[in-house]
Design an enzyme around this catalytic site. Sequence first.
Site, short mmCIF file in Angstrom:
data_model
loop_
_atom_site.label_atom_id
_atom_site.label_comp_id
_atom_site.label_asym_id
_atom_site.label_seq_id
_atom_site.Cartn_x
_atom_site.Cartn_y
_atom_site.Cartn_z
N GLY A 249 -3.17 -2.42 10.07
CA GLY A 249 -2.07 -3.39 10.08
C GLY A 249 -1.35 -3.42 11.40
N PHE A 250 -1.16 -2.25 12.01
CA PHE A 250 -0.45 -2.12 13.29
C PHE A 250 0.98 -2.66 13.22
CE2 PHE A 250 -5.00 -2.59 14.53
CZ PHE A 250 -5.19 -1.28 14.94
N ILE A 476 -3.14 3.23 5.59
CA ILE A 476 -3.52 2.03 6.34
C ILE A 476 -4.68 2.32 7.30
CG2 ILE A 476 -1.26 0.99 6.07
CD1 ILE A 476 -0.64 1.79 9.00
N ARG A 641 3.44 20.21 14.32
CA ARG A 641 2.22 20.81 13.76
C ARG A 641 1.26 19.71 13.37
NH1 ARG A 641 1.51 25.09 9.57
NH2 ARG A 641 -0.68 25.65 9.79
N ASN A 644 -4.10 17.54 10.40
CA ASN A 644 -5.54 17.25 10.45
C ASN A 644 -5.93 16.88 11.88
OD1 ASN A 644 -8.16 16.47 10.19
ND2 ASN A 644 -7.80 14.98 8.54
N PRO A 645 -6.38 17.86 12.67
CA PRO A 645 -6.68 17.58 14.08
C PRO A 645 -7.75 16.51 14.28
CG PRO A 645 -6.73 19.95 13.63
CD PRO A 645 -6.61 19.26 12.31
N GLY A 717 1.00 8.36 14.82
CA GLY A 717 0.28 7.08 14.86
C GLY A 717 0.62 6.21 16.06
N GLU A 718 1.80 6.37 16.61
CA GLU A 718 2.25 5.42 17.63
C GLU A 718 2.45 6.03 19.02
OE1 GLU A 718 5.11 4.22 14.52
OE2 GLU A 718 4.77 2.19 15.25
MO1 MOS Z 1 4.14 0.49 12.72
S1 MOS Z 1 4.64 -1.02 14.03
O1 MOS Z 1 5.65 1.06 12.28
O2 MOS Z 1 3.21 -0.26 11.55
#
Ligand code: MOS
Length: 757
Positions: A249-250, A476, A641, A644-645, A717-718
């Site tokens: 979704g991003f 996602i 921490r 899951n690397p 994620g970001e």
């Molecule tokens: Mo992200 S822009 O918080 O899906």
Amino acid sequence: MPTITETATTSPIGQKTPRIDGPFKVSGTAMYASDFNFAGLLYAVPVEATIANGKIQKLDTSEAEKMPGVRAIFHRANIGKIFRSVLQPPSSGIADERRPPLADDVIRYYGQYIAVAVADTFEAAKAAADTVRATYTTEKPNVNLDLQPENEPEVVETTHGRLKRLQSERGDPDKAFASAQVKVDQTYVTPAETHNPIELQGTIAMWDGQMLTIYEESQGIFNLRSVLAQMFGLSKEDVRVITKFVGSGFGSKLWPWTHCALACAAARQLGKPVKLVLSRRMMFQSVGHRPRTQQRVRLGATNEGKLVSLMQDYLNDLDILGGYHENCGEATSYFYSVPNLRVHWGRTRRNIGSPTPMRGPGAVPGLFATESAMNELADQLKIDPVRLRELNEPKVDEGKGIPFSSRHYLECLQLGTERFGWANRNPEVGSMKRDGLILGWGVSGAAWISGRFPAQASVELRDDGSARVACGTQDIGTGTYTILAQLVSDKTGVPLNKIEVVLGDTSLPPGPISGGSLVTGSMVPAVFDAADNAITSLLTVATTESGSPFGNRTRDDLAFESGRVFAKADGPAKGVPFSDLLRHTNMRLVTGSGKSEGTLDEKKPKVSMHSYGCHFVEVTWQPATARLRVNRVVTVIDGGRIINPLAGRNQIEGAVVMGVGMALLEHTIYDPQNGAPINSNLADYLMSVNADAPLMEVHFLDYPDTDVNPLGARGIGEIGLAGVAAAITAATYHATGVRVRELPIRIEDLLTSSILA
Ligand code: MOS
């Protein structure tokens, strides 16, 4: 007596763990929203406005209505009531495009829906939608690229409530800048970018009396429920949202969009389930994008490289009716130590669809500007850009005046310096060569928020030795299914292959939006609490139910470890697997519920929680053909921490590849004639693909941040996208002598290079 049951001997936390949902995806058995099918399902295709500014004069649906297989053409006069929705603080009812679809005849952006065709097949619906004729009174759309702030008051409404445009201020930045020994004063521009998840957005809506059920690829099912309940005048218990898998979704799927309400309204009018899936073109028009930003950054410093003043004045464009604010100042007030600072923002309205968060909203374009300015300052001072950052490392969050929970930014830079071989850098432009190519090296810092959303979960332990964990959050594509299984396995000793993870349904305990890189951090305490409560319930069963070998013990005599209940006095070796205990007591399962509070709404936070990182980039420049390539990237992330690397490294690598696209390729172009995004397809909207991916090396520092949760896990994620573009433009300058301040870097920009063959 104990039978041998398979139990995990070591915790999977911190172990490279392949995704437990992987086999479903690669075998095609994972059900994405639009994969579902129902008896009597009808297909809907929206009709898009072909102007960006004006009014519908006449809508002629007569021919379309007569076409074979067509059930209805809905428009403003016959779609039925769709109510307005509002923000429900603290975190419900969120939408970037607030106007209900078809609410009036005014067209404010190209692709705005003016009708929706419903038919027995997708093909019939598409043909009918194409046959609807609209005539308009048309005005020239405003899609100007040069952003000038609107005349807004200093406190304005945004998607998330009222905000001050003066975001942060300390000292006297104007005076300190005026008298600074060295100055940078530049404006940086990032273009509109469009999210391009592979899975198209869409809705299947069906009604059972007053009960509305929808299948939607949502990053936030509970928020979607709260908006739909308002739009259709229902109590939230009467709305169910199901999202089993999301093809990424991003950010474009965080908040509801108008197609969803159209599908619900059409299904209501016809009394049948309706499926509406957008085309790729519609994905460029009506489900958000990262807005264009224009940011003036002023840095003042001493000759030794100590910052004395930092000012950031930024603008984003937005739609005519919305309230979107691109928070480019998010990282500015705390990232570096500077006594005098001001961050101020404004907005300017355009005839385009509403912007919405896109991976690293705010901080990603913001850090492109501020980190680029830092690199320019380093070049002016003839100081190594890593050294400049070290010289300005803060001791506390100077924006909020509170300590950092856990900040290891300098260690990121040090490790990156070593792994990249930065010591071999010759700072002179065009001076480094290999295999007939000019090398350019650049660096940038990265930062992103951390914390928790409120979360709830339930955990079951079952008589076959399996466990189930459930939460109404979503996966996602980032690995949430796997993380939840790891957490339960850690607590209960149940191996991963015997843990069922259930997500994506508003009938489950409320879970967080899949946004802000906050799901993992939010879920840890809720799942741990639920697992603890399930174990407590199990120990109660052990002491109270007939058939238990611990019938003569009290609850306090017992303990649980690695899937076994045992008497503390006898030790775990004489324990009983919980499956045996449940079977002997004729119990199918025990359940525990868990809950954790959010941190983001704290009025007076005690610590500043963020993730940090840096990127070291090598580009190659081939002067004869003006070919620029991102060749090698070393990224170091201080993300707490890492649970899951394997999935973690995958997140960072994906973000770096996206950063290459941000620097070199991505931009949505609005036609000044009709306001249409004209590169609205995957052939003309260029993104980096495998062939563009550089050699990547990702390192995690792995310092637990226990202010976030007991494991010290933050989301990642970001953060990997933050700063990449600034490192690439710095490397490009180093190779070519061309300073690009407006993304993406174009070949035309580089033709002015003095480093040509
Ligand atoms: Mo992200 S822009 O918080 O899906």
